[in-house]
Design a protein around this motif. Structure first.
Motif, PDB file in Angstrom:
ATOM      1  N   ASP A 116       0.833  -1.204   0.000  1.00  0.00           N
ATOM      2  CA  ASP A 116       0.000   0.000   0.000  1.00  0.00           C
ATOM      3  C   ASP A 116       0.869   1.256   0.000  1.00  0.00           C
ATOM      4  N   PHE A 117       1.964   1.223   0.745  1.00  0.00           N
ATOM      5  CA  PHE A 117       2.873   2.377   0.775  1.00  0.00           C
ATOM      6  C   PHE A 117       3.395   2.682  -0.623  1.00  0.00           C
ATOM      7  N   ILE A 118       3.852   1.663  -1.341  1.00  0.00           N
ATOM      8  CA  ILE A 118       4.379   1.867  -2.692  1.00  0.00           C
ATOM      9  C   ILE A 118       3.285   2.391  -3.613  1.00  0.00           C
ATOM     10  N   ALA A 119       2.131   1.744  -3.571  1.00  0.00           N
ATOM     11  CA  ALA A 119       1.041   2.126  -4.475  1.00  0.00           C
ATOM     12  C   ALA A 119       0.594   3.561  -4.261  1.00  0.00           C
ATOM     13  N   GLU A 120       0.658   4.042  -3.033  1.00  0.00           N
ATOM     14  CA  GLU A 120       0.192   5.392  -2.737  1.00  0.00           C
ATOM     15  C   GLU A 120       1.304   6.443  -2.821  1.00  0.00           C
ATOM     16  N   THR A 121       2.536   6.067  -2.465  1.00  0.00           N
ATOM     17  CA  THR A 121       3.612   7.061  -2.379  1.00  0.00           C
ATOM     18  C   THR A 121       4.241   7.360  -3.736  1.00  0.00           C
ATOM     19  N   VAL A 122       4.352   6.371  -4.609  1.00  0.00           N
ATOM     20  CA  VAL A 122       4.941   6.619  -5.934  1.00  0.00           C
ATOM     21  C   VAL A 122       4.205   7.746  -6.666  1.00  0.00           C
ATOM     22  N   THR A 148      15.066  18.075  -1.243  1.00  0.00           N
ATOM     23  CA  THR A 148      13.653  18.313  -0.962  1.00  0.00           C
ATOM     24  C   THR A 148      12.836  17.051  -1.221  1.00  0.00           C
ATOM     25  N   VAL A 149      13.171  16.347  -2.291  1.00  0.00           N
ATOM     26  CA  VAL A 149      12.488  15.089  -2.596  1.00  0.00           C
ATOM     27  C   VAL A 149      12.700  14.089  -1.460  1.00  0.00           C
ATOM     28  N   SER A 150      13.933  13.990  -0.979  1.00  0.00           N
ATOM     29  CA  SER A 150      14.229  13.036   0.093  1.00  0.00           C
ATOM     30  C   SER A 150      13.465  13.363   1.364  1.00  0.00           C
ATOM     31  N   ARG A 151      13.390  14.634   1.709  1.00  0.00           N
ATOM     32  CA  ARG A 151      12.617  15.010   2.888  1.00  0.00           C
ATOM     33  C   ARG A 151      11.153  14.589   2.721  1.00  0.00           C
ATOM     34  N   PHE A 152      10.620  14.776   1.526  1.00  0.00           N
ATOM     35  CA  PHE A 152       9.238  14.384   1.243  1.00  0.00           C
ATOM     36  C   PHE A 152       9.066  12.875   1.438  1.00  0.00           C
ATOM     37  N   VAL A 153       9.990  12.095   0.859  1.00  0.00           N
ATOM     38  CA  VAL A 153       9.909  10.638   0.968  1.00  0.00           C
ATOM     39  C   VAL A 153      10.032  10.207   2.424  1.00  0.00           C
ATOM     40  N   ASP A 157       9.377  11.900   5.106  1.00  0.00           N
ATOM     41  CA  ASP A 157       8.168  12.280   5.851  1.00  0.00           C
ATOM     42  C   ASP A 157       7.055  11.260   5.613  1.00  0.00           C
ATOM     43  N   GLU A 158       6.938  10.798   4.369  1.00  0.00           N
ATOM     44  CA  GLU A 158       5.925   9.793   4.067  1.00  0.00           C
ATOM     45  C   GLU A 158       6.229   8.486   4.808  1.00  0.00           C
ATOM     46  N   VAL A 159       7.487   8.083   4.801  1.00  0.00           N
ATOM     47  CA  VAL A 159       7.889   6.855   5.493  1.00  0.00           C
ATOM     48  C   VAL A 159       7.576   6.957   6.986  1.00  0.00           C
ATOM     49  N   THR A 160       7.901   8.096   7.579  1.00  0.00           N
ATOM     50  CA  THR A 160       7.639   8.303   9.000  1.00  0.00           C
ATOM     51  C   THR A 160       6.148   8.256   9.299  1.00  0.00           C
ATOM     52  N   ALA A 161       5.347   8.820   8.407  1.00  0.00           N
ATOM     53  CA  ALA A 161       3.896   8.793   8.598  1.00  0.00           C
ATOM     54  C   ALA A 161       3.355   7.366   8.551  1.00  0.00           C
ATOM     55  N   TRP A 162       4.043   6.485   7.845  1.00  0.00           N
ATOM     56  CA  TRP A 162       3.639   5.083   7.764  1.00  0.00           C
ATOM     57  C   TRP A 162       4.306   4.234   8.853  1.00  0.00           C
ATOM     58  N   ARG A 163       4.884   4.864   9.855  1.00  0.00           N
ATOM     59  CA  ARG A 163       5.532   4.192  10.993  1.00  0.00           C
ATOM     60  C   ARG A 163       6.740   3.364  10.542  1.00  0.00           C
ATOM     61  N   GLY A 164       7.516   3.948   9.623  1.00  0.00           N
ATOM     62  CA  GLY A 164       8.649   3.221   9.086  1.00  0.00           C
ATOM     63  C   GLY A 164       9.987   3.806   9.494  1.00  0.00           C
ATOM     64  N   LYS A 201       2.344  10.060  -5.397  1.00  0.00           N
ATOM     65  CA  LYS A 201       2.476  11.276  -4.602  1.00  0.00           C
ATOM     66  C   LYS A 201       3.773  12.003  -4.931  1.00  0.00           C
ATOM     67  N   VAL A 202       4.860  11.260  -4.996  1.00  0.00           N
ATOM     68  CA  VAL A 202       6.166  11.854  -5.291  1.00  0.00           C
ATOM     69  C   VAL A 202       6.172  12.430  -6.699  1.00  0.00           C
TER      70      VAL A 202
END
Length: 482
Positions: free
Chosen positions: A361-367, A412-417, A419-426, A369-370
């Motif tokens: 789900d993370f991959i399907a939603e985050t790709v 900036t891209v890395s910070r975005f990624v 942040d998404e990982v952290t939001a997914w408890r990763g 988004k980025v």
């Protein structure tokens, strides 16, 4: 005589001409990381021959306040083995320390120096009908010490765990030059803290690993390597669950590869051949293994796995490697993804993990988004789906200038990624370590209590901050050298 000259002269006397050099040509290849992202300077390159020489060198560095940057195969992904630009550090290479100290085949254990190359370890134990259950694309250069320092993962973590699970005993030189000797592999040892576990994954910031006792497993009698095409990443997740139920004792590896990465390898390596005839949005590489008792039935198990997966409409097409050469060719495609994408142009590479059950789900939603947030950027994720760990790459727009793009929009891209990982408890680092690449991001995103504990441990074990400064955690004392 300056302190710098005095130190270098003393190091030369201690290690000899072979053990210490300031020759710029010799040092050049060890001053830049594997990805070419970080380049530093060094006072010299130290290559001790044994643990006693490492200990004596560390004592000398402590006396003069010279920082030490330990280095194994220089194949790390986070700049963890590259010195800074001050030129005040000494690179401590353990490449000369590559001996096998003891091989107990009946106990299925091996004790070796930290500089032993992973491929050599594999070859040595396989000759005795055993195997070391950790492998990765850089096995021809990665060393045992580097694997321990970064708690490396690889393609067999699904079944056997990462490097931490393979280490039975450890020897390390501490910041004061003392030798921590816990090489003996005991099934039970309840004398307080398990200090070797503290050193594993510490990236050379707490001590310098000089040797290890590793667990081995019986050799593989037979393996089946399967390649399947699936429609989407969520279906790949369902295929993983199906494989775990269908072949729980045989499933050794489960890797996912998006179409972009598959096609990049085909362009990069003219000798590569697509395992399947038609295009697929996602590819899955599966490895099943068997010991002698189960070897005869493995081929039937592999066919049954694919047939039932096809009946469940989990796969679009699939094949089974018909020879060992073809099996290796399948794995070469997987191992070639990073260099193939590096050849495309600039990119930000993220070694991330989220809970296993959430990764698809993370991959399907985050790709998307980025790619929506940064027009022209292509996001791809590949790797160890069964471990909840993928390599999430953000490839720069066409025409982006190498170096400039990473330093500007790439950050900036890395910070975005992240942040998404952290939001997914990763986690922002699953197997490559923090190094110097992610120090700031770790400080920004990690739990404050975790950071405080890490800094307290670092302060206690390396109060002068001479061990791999600027990596993982930073102390106020770091940088106060010659």
């Amino acid at each position: 005589m300056s302190d710098t000259s005095a130190f270098c002269d003393a190091a030369q006397r201690l290690l000899g001409e072979r053990g210490f050099t300031r020759d710029a040509d010799i040092m050049a290849s060890w001053l830049t990381d594997w990805r070419g992202r970080y380049t530093g300077k060094a006072l010299g390159l130290a290559s001790p021959a044994n643990t006693r020489e490492v200990a004596d060198l560390v004592k000398l560095c402590a006396r003069y306040g010279v920082p030490i940057v330990p280095q194994g195969g220089n194949s790390g992904m986070s700049g963890g083995a590259t010195p800074d630009e001050s030129g005040a550090s000494v690179i401590l290479s353990l490449r000369r320390m590559n001996a096998i100290r003891h091989f107990a085949s009946e106990a299925m254990q091996i004790t070796c120096d930290a500089g032993l190359v992973l491929q050599t370890l594999h070859d040595t134990v396989e000759a005795e009908g055993l195997r070391f259950p950790l492998t990765l694309g850089g096995k021809g250069s990665a060393t045992v010490g580097g694997l321990i320092a970064t708690n490396a993962g690889g393609t067999q973590v699904l079944r056997h765990g990462n490097m931490r699970a393979q280490v039975l005993g450890l020897e390390a030189v501490m910041a004061d030059g003392s030798v921590f000797d816990a090489l003996r592999a005991l099934k039970k040892d309840n004398r307080g803290f398990d200090l070797k576990q503290l050193l594993i994954g510490s990236e050379g910031t707490l001590g310098i690993v000089t040797a290890a006792t590793l667990r081995l497993l019986p050799g593989i009698a037979e393996r089946a390597v399967l390649w399947a095409g699936v429609n989407d990443i969520r279906t790949a997740r369902r295929l993983l669950l199906h494989a775990q139920r269908h072949a729980p004792q045989a499933l050794e590896g489960f890797e996912v590869i998006p179409r972009h990465s598959h096609d990049a390898v085909m362009r990069y390596s003219p000798d590569s051949r697509p395992p399947l005839a038609g295009p697929h949005h996602w590819h899955v590489l599966i490895e099943l293994v068997a010991d002698r008792a189960a070897a005869a039935s493995l081929a039937d198990l592999a066919r049954s796995l694919l047939e039932t997966a096809m009946e469940a409409e989990l796969i679009e097409d699939a094949t089974i490697a018909q020879s060992e050469a073809q099996a290796e060719a399948f794995w070469t495609i997987r191992d070639s993804i990073s260099p193939a994408e590096r050849a495309i142009g600039p990119a930000m590479q993220h070694d991330i993990a989220v809970p296993v059950e959430d990764m698809a789900d993370f991959i399907a939603e985050t790709v998307p988004k980025v790619e929506s947030a940064f027009p022209g950027v292509r996001a791809v994720a590949f790797g160890h789906l069964g471990d909840g760990n993928v390599h999430f790459h953000a490839i720069a727009p066409e025409g982006a200038r190498p170096g400039a793009w990473e330093a500007e929009q790439g950050k900036t891209v890395s910070r975005f990624v992240h942040d998404e990982v952290t939001a997914w408890r990763g986690t922002i680092s699953a197997e490559h370590g923090i190094g110097q690449m992610k120090v700031e991001e770790l400080a920004r995103l990690a739990d404050p209590a975790q950071l405080a504990l890490m800094r307290a441990v670092k302060q206690a074990l390396d109060p002068a901050g001479i061990l791999n400064p600027g990596k993982l955690v930073r102390l106020e004392t770091e940088g106060k050298s010659l």
